[in-house]
Design a protein around this motif. Structure first.
Motif, PDB file in Angstrom:
ATOM      1  N   TYR A  75       0.811  -1.216   0.000  1.00 57.89           N
ATOM      2  CA  TYR A  75       0.000   0.000   0.000  1.00 57.89           C
ATOM      3  C   TYR A  75       0.850   1.274   0.000  1.00 57.89           C
ATOM      4  O   TYR A  75       0.556   2.212  -0.754  1.00 57.89           O
ATOM      5  CB  TYR A  75      -0.990  -0.019   1.170  1.00 57.89           C
ATOM      6  CG  TYR A  75      -1.990  -1.147   1.091  1.00 57.89           C
ATOM      7  CD1 TYR A  75      -2.494  -1.571  -0.142  1.00 57.89           C
ATOM      8  CD2 TYR A  75      -2.414  -1.829   2.227  1.00 57.89           C
ATOM      9  CE1 TYR A  75      -3.401  -2.624  -0.234  1.00 57.89           C
ATOM     10  CE2 TYR A  75      -3.317  -2.879   2.145  1.00 57.89           C
ATOM     11  CZ  TYR A  75      -3.793  -3.276   0.917  1.00 57.89           C
ATOM     12  OH  TYR A  75      -4.687  -4.321   0.831  1.00 57.89           O
ATOM     13  N   TYR A  82       0.760   4.150  -2.983  1.00 56.32           N
ATOM     14  CA  TYR A  82       0.604   5.588  -2.723  1.00 56.32           C
ATOM     15  C   TYR A  82       1.708   6.385  -3.418  1.00 56.32           C
ATOM     16  O   TYR A  82       1.452   7.418  -4.049  1.00 56.32           O
ATOM     17  CB  TYR A  82       0.620   5.879  -1.218  1.00 56.32           C
ATOM     18  CG  TYR A  82       0.625   7.367  -0.931  1.00 56.32           C
ATOM     19  CD1 TYR A  82      -0.558   8.081  -0.852  1.00 56.32           C
ATOM     20  CD2 TYR A  82       1.826   8.068  -0.788  1.00 56.32           C
ATOM     21  CE1 TYR A  82      -0.556   9.456  -0.640  1.00 56.32           C
ATOM     22  CE2 TYR A  82       1.847   9.437  -0.572  1.00 56.32           C
ATOM     23  CZ  TYR A  82       0.647  10.121  -0.498  1.00 56.32           C
ATOM     24  OH  TYR A  82       0.670  11.481  -0.299  1.00 56.32           O
ATOM     25  N   ALA A  94       1.078   6.685  -7.057  1.00 61.17           N
ATOM     26  CA  ALA A  94       0.012   7.661  -7.303  1.00 61.17           C
ATOM     27  C   ALA A  94       0.524   9.089  -7.111  1.00 61.17           C
ATOM     28  O   ALA A  94       0.200   9.993  -7.892  1.00 61.17           O
ATOM     29  CB  ALA A  94      -1.162   7.394  -6.365  1.00 61.17           C
ATOM     30  N   SER A 142      -7.884  10.462  -3.565  1.00 57.16           N
ATOM     31  CA  SER A 142      -7.981  10.049  -4.961  1.00 57.16           C
ATOM     32  C   SER A 142      -7.696   8.563  -5.114  1.00 57.16           C
ATOM     33  O   SER A 142      -8.390   7.844  -5.840  1.00 57.16           O
ATOM     34  CB  SER A 142      -7.006  10.869  -5.809  1.00 57.16           C
ATOM     35  OG  SER A 142      -6.994  10.402  -7.142  1.00 57.16           O
ATOM     36  N   LEU A 143      -6.680   8.084  -4.397  1.00 59.71           N
ATOM     37  CA  LEU A 143      -6.323   6.662  -4.453  1.00 59.71           C
ATOM     38  C   LEU A 143      -7.412   5.812  -3.803  1.00 59.71           C
ATOM     39  O   LEU A 143      -7.772   4.737  -4.312  1.00 59.71           O
ATOM     40  CB  LEU A 143      -4.980   6.445  -3.757  1.00 59.71           C
ATOM     41  CG  LEU A 143      -4.382   5.035  -3.768  1.00 59.71           C
ATOM     42  CD1 LEU A 143      -4.160   4.552  -5.191  1.00 59.71           C
ATOM     43  CD2 LEU A 143      -3.065   5.011  -2.992  1.00 59.71           C
ATOM     44  N   HIS A 146     -10.308   4.334  -5.703  1.00 56.40           N
ATOM     45  CA  HIS A 146     -10.058   3.198  -6.599  1.00 56.40           C
ATOM     46  C   HIS A 146      -9.821   1.901  -5.823  1.00 56.40           C
ATOM     47  O   HIS A 146      -9.487   0.879  -6.427  1.00 56.40           O
ATOM     48  CB  HIS A 146      -8.847   3.490  -7.483  1.00 56.40           C
ATOM     49  CG  HIS A 146      -9.039   4.642  -8.415  1.00 56.40           C
ATOM     50  ND1 HIS A 146      -9.539   4.495  -9.685  1.00 56.40           N
ATOM     51  CD2 HIS A 146      -8.802   5.972  -8.243  1.00 56.40           C
ATOM     52  CE1 HIS A 146      -9.589   5.679 -10.280  1.00 56.40           C
ATOM     53  NE2 HIS A 146      -9.152   6.590  -9.424  1.00 56.40           N
TER      54      HIS A 146
END
Length: 486
Positions: free
Chosen positions: A27, A31, A34, A83-84, A87
């Motif tokens: 994760y 990040y 992104a 934003s992430l 999704h």
């Protein structure tokens, strides 16, 4: 090559999405990708597991980015996180149940119907290898291993197997579902910036490479020490030990990159081929390996318990948390240049480095050190004259430090390797032949074990590790404390 907005939509399915690997490594890497703007507009990250509801998973995901994590030190921007998060999905279920896979297939179809464009498909197998037979058989049975609108790939974490025989069995399971070009066997050390830079340093410059051979080198040292314990990994670690956990992969990767011949070109095949050739050339006497286990001690001023006191560890365990060994590279370049290696947990400091020690009346006057972590960089130890009327010399260091020349441009190893998977680049991943060659070498040592010795937590290992190198008239290098801290 990186995945970008022009690369098309994808679905990343993480088996073990509520586990420690995802929390600590995957994760934070997503990040960072992104944050750098390397994700397309349309994508879905589907974590799978038994634990969470969607809302609980969001909390788990956020905590993985904001908690104290040595792999992810910088701040998290709320806009990028939100934003992430849009999704991110959580598919709850038991991956030992065949119905889980038919349900997952329908879930992916549902996302497409709801607006996610049909695209590439990447699986991350973050589950125990004891589940591989079930997981891969059901992926194939439900036809998840094929994407109707792009490529399908899978990431497998090290260590693969516990010896050469089990590695071959696992490989047969994996390749029954995915072809070799779809499989990415990940060892995150191969994604470390400094380790990749060893190849550039050696083969793109004309200064040092001609001197890195038996005519000029006395020996090579590799140290990979950690100043922390096994934490909550007692059950896994006690069945594995340090030699199999990091020796078979991390250490042999570093040794191969430090001593392999220059590939004929920059292709995946040429690079991996030279690594395999190097590993196959290695020999070691089983008597020249020391196994250690940490006892109670003090690490950085804090009391530390013994390994046998850790959770899920038997009170009479003989499992190694440390090893030191002498290895020979049987090729023309490094003939008669021994390599001394030490690695372990609960040691004096967190440090990974490769040191080339040059010949001379005092061989420790001139040393080329490549620091993999922390304070990544390259340093050359030289003797220089002190200012004054008399001729007095003292050791000094010429240094190249990543954080000074490239401030703010750091890439985490997982971030880089996930990008490589998206790009289809195998250079810094293992193929099955490489994994088997690594195990073949380690098996020759682990089948003829010497007794486990004990060392105090916070030390540099058992006294037998010092005797190993001192019997050859050499000594372990003291890490340079000011390395890249100017």
């Amino acid at each position: 090559m990186i995945y970008s907005k022009e690369s098309g939509p994808f679905a990343l399915i993480i088996f073990g999405g509520s586990g420690d690997l995802s929390y600590q490594k995957i994760y934070p890497a997503l990040y960072d990708i992104a944050e750098k703007g390397h994700l397309p507009e349309d994508y879905a990250i589907i974590a799978t597991g038994r634990k969470y509801t969607q809302e609980e998973f969001y909390n788990f995901f956020e905590h993985s980015l904001t908690s104290d994590n040595r792999h992810h030190k910088h701040s998290v921007e709320n806009a990028i996180f939100k934003s992430l998060e849009k999704h991110m999905y959580f598919y709850q279920g038991d991956n030992t149940d065949p119905n889980f896979y038919t349900g997952l297939s329908k879930y992916l179809d549902k996302l497409v119907k709801e607006g996610l464009p049909c695209g590439n498909r990447l699986f991350y197998a973050g589950v125990p290898q004891s589940l591989y037979q079930t997981v891969f058989a059901n992926i194939k049975k439900s036809r998840l291993n094929k994407s109707p609108c792009g490529w399908a790939r899978v990431v497998i974490e090290k260590p693969i197997g516990e010896d050469e025989a089990s590695a071959k069995k696992l490989d047969k399971i994996i390749t029954s579902t995915f072809t070799e070009d779809q499989i990415f066997r990940l060892d995150h050390y191969l994604g470390k910036e400094t380790l990749e830079n060893v190849l550039v340093f050696r083969f793109k410059n004309n200064i040092f490479e001609p001197m890195l051979n038996g005519n000029n080198l006395d020996h090579i040292q590799i140290t990979s020490s950690e100043d922390f314990s096994i934490a909550k990994r007692g059950k896994f670690y006690n069945a594995t030990g340090a030699l199999k956990d990091v020796g078979q992969n991390h250490i042999l990767q570093m040794l191969a990159i430090a001593t392999m011949e220059q590939p004929k070109d920059d292709s995946d095949e040429a690079m991996i081929g030279e690594r395999i050739k190097l590993v196959k050339s290695l020999t070691a006497n089983p008597k020249d390996i020391v196994y250690g286990q940490y006892a109670a001690g003090v690490v950085h001023g804090k009391d530390a318990i013994a390994y046998r006191q850790e959770a899920s560890v038997p009170k009479d365990s003989q499992t190694d948390t440390f090893f030191a060994m002498k290895v020979n590279v049987n090729n023309e370049r490094f003939k008669n240049v021994p390599v001394y290696i030490r690695a372990g947990k609960q040691m004096a400091m967190w440090l990974t480095e490769i040191s080339y020690v040059f010949k001379g009346k005092d061989p420790y006057r001139n040393v080329l050190t490549i620091r993999v972590q922390p304070n990544e960089g390259i340093a050359v130890k030289l003797f220089t004259k002190k200012p004054g009327l008399e001729i007095k010399v003292e050791p000094t260091y010429m240094q190249f430090c990543y954080k000074h020349y490239f401030p703010g441009e750091a890439f985490d190893a997982y971030e880089k390797l996930v990008q490589d998977v998206f790009a289809g680049r195998h250079t810094f991943f293992n193929i099955s032949k490489e994994v088997e060659a690594q195990w073949r070498f380690i098996d020759s040592l682990s089948k003829n074990r010497t007794p486990t010795r004990f060392y105090k937590a916070g030390s540099w290992g058992p006294k037998e590790a010092f005797a190993l190198i001192e019997k050859d008239g050499r000594k372990w290098l003291e890490p340079y404390p000011a390395f890249c801290q100017i």
